[in-house]
Design a protein around this motif. Structure first.
Motif, mmCIF file in Angstrom:
data_model
loop_
_atom_site.group_PDB
_atom_site.id
_atom_site.type_symbol
_atom_site.label_atom_id
_atom_site.label_comp_id
_atom_site.label_asym_id
_atom_site.label_seq_id
_atom_site.Cartn_x
_atom_site.Cartn_y
_atom_site.Cartn_z
ATOM 1 N N SER A 8 123.105 15.285 36.828
ATOM 2 C CA SER A 8 123.058 16.726 37.000
ATOM 3 C C SER A 8 122.721 17.065 38.447
ATOM 4 C CB SER A 8 121.987 17.337 36.087
ATOM 5 O OG SER A 8 122.312 17.082 34.745
ATOM 6 N N ARG A 9 121.763 16.326 39.006
ATOM 7 C CA ARG A 9 121.387 16.590 40.389
ATOM 8 C C ARG A 9 122.514 16.216 41.338
ATOM 9 N NH1 ARG A 9 116.566 14.232 39.012
ATOM 10 N NH2 ARG A 9 117.099 12.339 40.128
ATOM 11 N N SER A 10 123.144 15.068 41.059
ATOM 12 C CA SER A 10 124.104 14.558 42.020
ATOM 13 C C SER A 10 125.365 15.399 42.093
ATOM 14 C CB SER A 10 124.473 13.112 41.692
ATOM 15 O OG SER A 10 125.177 13.058 40.485
ATOM 16 N N ILE A 11 125.705 16.103 41.019
ATOM 17 C CA ILE A 11 126.926 16.897 41.100
ATOM 18 C C ILE A 11 126.616 18.384 41.197
ATOM 19 C CG2 ILE A 11 128.270 15.216 39.800
ATOM 20 C CD1 ILE A 11 128.201 17.261 37.480
ATOM 21 N N ALA A 12 125.343 18.720 41.321
ATOM 22 C CA ALA A 12 125.007 20.131 41.434
ATOM 23 C C ALA A 12 125.463 20.649 42.790
ATOM 24 C CB ALA A 12 123.503 20.317 41.281
ATOM 25 N N GLY A 13 125.652 21.935 42.903
ATOM 26 C CA GLY A 13 125.962 22.491 44.208
ATOM 27 C C GLY A 13 127.374 23.039 44.314
ATOM 28 N N GLY A 14 127.897 23.544 43.220
ATOM 29 C CA GLY A 14 129.144 24.284 43.316
ATOM 30 C C GLY A 14 130.370 23.451 43.571
ATOM 31 N N GLN A 338 129.162 12.410 48.895
ATOM 32 C CA GLN A 338 127.710 12.309 49.014
ATOM 33 C C GLN A 338 127.249 13.014 50.283
ATOM 34 O OE1 GLN A 338 125.861 10.819 46.403
ATOM 35 N NE2 GLN A 338 127.930 11.146 45.602
ATOM 36 N N PRO A 339 125.983 13.396 50.341
ATOM 37 C CA PRO A 339 125.497 14.108 51.530
ATOM 38 C C PRO A 339 125.694 13.274 52.797
ATOM 39 C CG PRO A 339 123.871 14.128 49.763
ATOM 40 C CD PRO A 339 124.951 13.197 49.330
ATOM 41 N N ASN A 340 126.040 13.956 53.854
ATOM 42 C CA ASN A 340 126.216 13.284 55.137
ATOM 43 C C ASN A 340 124.876 13.322 55.876
ATOM 44 O OD1 ASN A 340 126.805 12.535 57.746
ATOM 45 N ND2 ASN A 340 128.830 13.483 57.736
ATOM 46 N N TYR A 341 124.113 12.244 55.710
ATOM 47 C CA TYR A 341 122.742 12.243 56.237
ATOM 48 C C TYR A 341 122.719 12.327 57.755
ATOM 49 C CZ TYR A 341 121.439 11.005 51.532
ATOM 50 O OH TYR A 341 121.270 11.026 50.177
#
Ligand code: ZN
Length: 356
Positions: A8-14, A338-341
């Motif tokens: 749920s967290r990993s795909i959250a964000g629209g 994935q987030p671009n750190y």
């Protein structure tokens, strides 16, 4: 529950595509007594009774487990994926057409350049029809065309013996192709599909999953770079499963209603494999010898093959669609970018750095 929360967290964000809202799955219409509520919601008995065939050896939409924040991916107008590359990796020539053929056709229609990659040689397919590897290769090329793919590759490992192959070699060949083709998005079998009895599926899926990660780095196979290749960053993955997904949460349902005929044609092209192919024309000829006909099958072999697949073999995806108010759908565990750190750190530095 932890896995569910993590996803749920990993795909959250629209990430709902095509302006589609994030929808919760329909509640089960009827839950059998004694069935824990967190198990997959069953379809109603009436839905089963209305099926035109009893065909369901593969996918079982009533056994999927749906993520809380499931996304319905609908048609995207225009060509939003123009310039992007899709690789559909399958152990056998009928895996992608059956489970993801509509999604492959949809994404290609929305701008992707698509490639089909088959790991086996399908030598076991079509034996009763007198088929061999050569005919299966011809069929496979026609499957790729029916789905809109630019090219089809075959690795030719032996059918149902892939667990005797070096997985590292399959992975290396996929890394090479991902870099050559500059793949952005993967469609493949779910590598964590616990109840799949076909050894090829899991070997192919694991190799594809790891290849996505390794193709983007600089550590593995540096000779590729000496030869002029570039890293491939496979940022999106659609994983489909064949067997009940007791542990694998479906977090994306793709509306393939507009592409069901592509999917049907892809399966018809698979003449020596699976339940589709030329089954319709064979049934039509059998009835004809008995002095009968089934009006549904039309008056020629081509129509019979198409109609047979569309009306008898697409039920699983029709019933899946109906759960979500769609005509036809396919189910996936989707993993997005994935987030671009490093970009985030650079942004922070730009905002907070002060002069000495
Ligand atoms: Zn297969």
């Amino acid at each position: 529950m932890e896995r569910r929360s993590f996803l749920s967290r990993s795909i959250a964000g629209g990430i709902a595509l095509g302006g589609a809202p994030v929808l919760a799955p329909s509640p089960p219409a009827q839950a059998p007594a004694g069935r824990p509520s967190d198990l997959p919601s069953p379809l109603t008995p009436a839905a089963h009774a209305n099926r035109s065939s009893g065909y369901s050896p593969f996918t079982t939409p009533d056994y999927y487990t749906y993520a809380d924040n499931l996304v319905i991916e609908r048609n995207n107008p225009g060509k939003p994926h123009q310039g992007k590359v899709l690789a559909a990796v399958q152990a056998h020539s009928d895996d992608i057409p059956l489970f993801a053929g509509g999604t492959v056709a949809k994404l290609i229609d929305e701008g992707y350049t698509g490639y089909l990659i088959r790991i086996s040689n399908d030598e076991a397919a079509g034996r009763t029809l007198g088929y061999g590897v050569v005919q299966n290769e011809i069929d496979y090329q026609n499957v790729a065309k029916a789905l809109g793919c630019k090219k089809a590759f075959s690795f030719y490992y032996r059918n149902h013996r892939m667990d005797d192959c070096a997985e590292i070699e399959i992975r290396a060949r996929l890394i090479f192709l991902f870099r050559v083709l500059q793949v952005d998005t993967l469609i493949a079998m779910d590598p964590y599909n616990h109840y799949d009895e076909n050894p090829d599926h899991l070997v192919a899926a694991r190799a594809a999953e790891a290849a996505c990660w390794m193709a983007g780095g600089g550590k593995d196979y540096p000779e590729h770079y000496k030869a002029g290749l570039k890293p491939a960053h496979v940022r999106e993955k659609y994983y489909h499963a064949r067997s009940p997904q007791g542990h694998n949460l479906v977090n994306r349902v793709v509306d393939v209603s507009s592409y069901i005929d592509h999917k049907v044609r892809g399966n018809v092209a698979n003449k020596g494999k699976g339940p589709a192919g030329a089954s319709g024309s064979r049934l039509r000829q059998e009835l004809s010898r008995q002095g009968k006909k089934l009006p549904l099958l039309g008056n020629d072999d081509e129509t019979a093959n198409f109609q047979y697949v569309k009306h008898f073999l697409m039920d699983d995806w029709k019933l899946l669609g109906e759960r979500f108010g769609l005509q036809y759908a396919e189910a996936f565990r989707y993993i997005g970018p994935q987030p671009n750190y490093s970009a985030n750190i650079r942004k922070y530095v730009d905002q907070h750095a002060v002069r000495l």
